[in-house]
Design an enzyme around this catalytic site. Structure first.
Site, short mmCIF file in Angstrom:
data_model
loop_
_atom_site.label_atom_id
_atom_site.label_comp_id
_atom_site.label_asym_id
_atom_site.label_seq_id
_atom_site.Cartn_x
_atom_site.Cartn_y
_atom_site.Cartn_z
N ARG A 20 -7.14 39.89 6.19
CA ARG A 20 -7.26 38.58 5.55
C ARG A 20 -6.03 38.31 4.69
NH1 ARG A 20 -6.83 35.95 0.80
NH2 ARG A 20 -7.91 37.62 -0.30
N GLU A 21 -5.94 38.95 3.52
CA GLU A 21 -4.74 38.76 2.69
C GLU A 21 -3.50 39.21 3.46
OE1 GLU A 21 -4.50 38.04 -1.09
OE2 GLU A 21 -2.48 37.68 -0.32
N HIS A 82 -14.01 35.98 4.26
CA HIS A 82 -13.47 35.37 3.05
C HIS A 82 -13.53 33.85 3.24
CE1 HIS A 82 -10.35 34.45 -0.03
NE2 HIS A 82 -10.89 35.50 -0.61
N ARG A 141 -20.49 37.91 -2.28
CA ARG A 141 -19.54 38.23 -3.34
C ARG A 141 -18.92 36.93 -3.80
NH1 ARG A 141 -13.25 38.80 -3.29
NH2 ARG A 141 -13.73 36.58 -3.26
N THR A 175 -4.04 36.26 -9.10
CA THR A 175 -3.47 35.52 -7.98
C THR A 175 -1.95 35.38 -8.09
OG1 THR A 175 -5.55 34.30 -7.90
CG2 THR A 175 -3.70 33.33 -6.70
N HIS A 202 -8.62 42.27 -7.60
CA HIS A 202 -7.62 41.95 -6.56
C HIS A 202 -6.31 41.62 -7.29
CE1 HIS A 202 -6.28 39.85 -2.77
NE2 HIS A 202 -5.72 39.00 -3.61
N HIS A 204 -2.12 40.97 -7.30
CA HIS A 204 -0.87 40.69 -6.59
C HIS A 204 0.28 41.44 -7.23
CE1 HIS A 204 -1.59 37.84 -3.30
NE2 HIS A 204 -2.78 37.76 -3.89
N HIS A 298 16.77 69.00 -8.24
CA HIS A 298 15.46 68.95 -7.57
C HIS A 298 15.38 70.01 -6.48
CE1 HIS A 298 14.08 64.73 -8.93
NE2 HIS A 298 15.09 65.11 -9.70
C1 HCA Z 1 -5.27 33.45 -2.18
C2 HCA Z 1 -6.65 33.82 -2.61
C3 HCA Z 1 -6.79 35.20 -3.17
C4 HCA Z 1 -8.27 35.46 -3.29
C5 HCA Z 1 -8.66 36.77 -3.84
C6 HCA Z 1 -10.13 37.07 -3.81
C7 HCA Z 1 -6.09 35.31 -4.54
O1 HCA Z 1 -4.94 33.68 -1.02
O2 HCA Z 1 -4.55 32.89 -2.98
O3 HCA Z 1 -10.90 36.33 -3.18
O4 HCA Z 1 -10.52 38.07 -4.40
O5 HCA Z 1 -5.21 36.11 -4.71
O6 HCA Z 1 -6.48 34.54 -5.43
O7 HCA Z 1 -6.20 36.15 -2.31
CU CU Z 2 -4.64 37.30 -3.02
#
Ligand code: HCA
Ligand code: CU
Length: 347
Positions: A20-21, A82, A141, A175, A202, A204, A298
């Site tokens: 998905r991501e 999702h 969820r 995000t 989640h 980034h 090392h």
């Molecule tokens: C995006 C959405 C998401 C959703 C994450 C989640 C984000 O593609 O922008 O549903 O937990 O980072 O907000 O990936």
């Molecule tokens: Cu995301």
């Protein structure tokens, strides 16, 4: 050795989002066959949940149905679609018989207004959609995007709605990839105190903190971490599965043993091949760099005391191999013979 196991006492598992991501990574153009191969690797690795895209799109629906058939009668990994807070997305998910839906919500009033919604009306819609999903036997969820950029109270309103409507897990997303570790600790901790539901995080990686933020979130009470093979995703991606599992291993090998971590190098190698990129040098699954030793200090310590002096864990654990880089101007005196003996001893 420090005993870290209490940090992981409530840890439930990984939500892998490569399909998905990861599919949102600019360099990912997975075919149906590629997707099947990735899924098989995830099954082998033993991730608990595989997150897939939105089945409201017919091509994605077909792909999800194919994975669903591939899993057959087993119940692992659980498949979550999702989706948006839309009735038709829920209906599409029910049609391809996934185990659950990951509903993504926003607390951003501008975004809501553009959809003709207010915070109240969108929460009411969420309540109805959760009821619909439950009526189809789907687990639910509920996630909030940009959790760290929004007011905690506004996010909490959504989570409270999710809890009272019968969701089982709530998710928070960094995000924009700019949350600092202390904010993660504070806000995840605050959410932990206010909900009985399981929490998923989640993160980034725009500022390079997706791995540490995931670990901090677990320490603050998150039960699930969203990750992807190689960390692929929008922009610079999210928490790489290999880095996250390596942290679990360092914190508590018994928890990490739920996964077949020795499959990580092959799995991330496959994804790098499918995306036409090298495994990034900072990943522990990089064959070129993950366990390459070059400086004289090392190499010398390795020869005298063994690999433990400069390796956080053995390359075998993640299915990678060690590389001794000899004969550079900085390599010191380690000879080919010594290196060979060392490799025979430590593999
Ligand atoms: C995006 C959405 C998401 C959703 C994450 C989640 C984000 O593609 O922008 O549903 O937990 O980072 O907000 O990936
Ligand atoms: Cu995301």
């Amino acid at each position: 050795m420090i005993n870290h196991s209490s940090v992981l006492a409530h840890f439930k598992g990984v939500v892998d989002s490569t399909l998905r991501e990861g599919f949102q990574f600019a360099g990912a153009n997975f075919s149906l066959e590629d997707q099947r191969e990735i899924f098989d690797r995830l099954v082998l690795l033993g991730v608990e949940i595989v997150e897939v895209g939105n089945p409201v799109q017919p091509e994605i629906r077909e792909r999800i149905a194919a994975l669903r058939r591939r899993r057959g009668d087993g119940d692992r990994p659980r498949l979550f679609a999702h989706i948006r807070n839309h009735e038709r997305d829920i209906r599409a998910a029910a049609e391809c018989a996934v185990d659950g839906v990951s509903v993504l919500c926003t607390a951003d009033v501008e975004r809501l207004a553009a959809m003709g919604l207010t915070p109240d009306s969108s929460r009411e819609r969420l309540r109805q959609n959760i009821a619909l999903a439950l009526s189809f036997g789907l687990d639910v969820r509920v996630g909030v995007e940009d959790f760290f950029g929004r007011s905690f109270r506004d996010c909490l309103d959504i989570y409270e709605q999710a809890e009272s409507a019968g969701a089982t897990r709530v998710a928070l997303a960094d995000t924009l990839g700019k949350a600092q570790g202390w904010e993660v600790a504070r806000r995840v901790g605050a959410l932990r105190r206010r909900t009985r539901l399981e929490i998923e995080g989640h993160f980034h990686n725009d500022l390079g903190q997706a791995v540490s933020n995931a670990v901090i979130a677990v320490r603050a009470g998150a039960n699930w971490i969203s990750a992807s093979l190689l960390g692929i995703g929008e922009r610079t991606g999210i928490t790489p599965l290999s880095s996250f599992l390596a942290n679990l291993y360092v914190l508590d090998p018994d928890v990490a043993r739920r996964y077949r971590m020795e499959e990580l190098t092959a799995a991330e190698g496959l994804v790098s091949h499918l995306c036409g990129i090298d495994v990034p040098l900072h990943l522990i699954t990089s064959p070129a760099n993950g366990f390459a030793h070059k400086a004289g200090i090392h190499l010398d310590a390795l020869m005298k005391f063994g690999p433990g002096k400069y390796e956080p864990l053995s390359p075998r654990i993640v299915g990678n191999v060690r590389r001794l880089v000899l004969h550079s101007v900085i390599s010191g005196k380690t000879s080919d013979v010594q290196a060979r003996e060392f490799e025979q001893r430590f593999g």
